[in-house]
Write an enzyme that holds these catalytic residues in place. Sequence first.
Site, PDB file in Angstrom:
ATOM      1  CE  LYS A  93      -2.056   1.625   3.701  1.00 56.32           C
ATOM      2  NZ  LYS A  93      -2.965   1.811   4.856  1.00 56.32           N
ATOM      3  CG  ASP A 145      -7.415   3.470   1.675  1.00 57.96           C
ATOM      4  OD1 ASP A 145      -8.302   2.986   0.922  1.00 57.96           O
ATOM      5  OD2 ASP A 145      -7.369   4.678   1.972  1.00 57.96           O
TER       6      ASP A 145
END
Length: 258
Positions: free
Chosen positions: A142, A160
């Site tokens: 991420k 996310d």
Amino acid sequence: MPTTTAAGAEQPAATPTGESRLALVRRARRIDRELARTYPDARAELDFTTPLELLVATVLSAQTTDVRVNATTPALFARYPDAAAYAGADPEELEPILKPLGFFRAKARALIGLGQALVERYDGEVPARLEDLVTLPGVGRKTANVVLGNAFGVPGITVDTHFGRLARRFGWTTSEDPVKVEHEVGELIPKRDWTMLSHHLVWHGRRVCHSRRPACGACPVARWCPSFGIGETDPDAAEKLVKPGPTPSPSTPQPPAA
């Protein structure tokens, strides 16, 4: 991947919503285009001027808000301008700067370790490859995709909590695994659009498609969303649920066609 029937004929793999693969791709891209029109200024909401600043800010954003990170980083970036400065930082000086973010001792250790790794492995420069970034302490896919997409212009999907929630609500995936979500959504949207897709979904998730009470009646993509109706559908009531920020100006939402 296609499946094979007992007769040996290949059948298209099932999609999460049961629609055809082509229909799913078209719907996903239509949603992204509409969100792009709704949020023309969508961008990373962390303030930065260099790849290192974005990497540090993203690491610090865990378990806090971007607003709080942005209030903290000006003093941090001024005091620690490069990887070597983080590598040699005194925790007693670094921790007070990070205290407003919570978990400040752990975050101070993380930044020192990050600086040391950058100095030792990459001559103090932030690498521009996913396979290198994820070897750094505290950096997962991420964070790596945030840095690649926004600091280096390398397309990446940032999964996310907002992105994952919306991808499932839109019927693009059923997976809770961020890596699987990244790959499955990536098959629906052209690679060149991955970074902006991430911004569009995050902005929409923060402002309209909330976790507990989505504002369905104020949603610009309601007509293409198989989850329409899980939240407030009355337009006036839904508008009151929209969070501050660039607000959508949708036409009257409709449930998706059967």
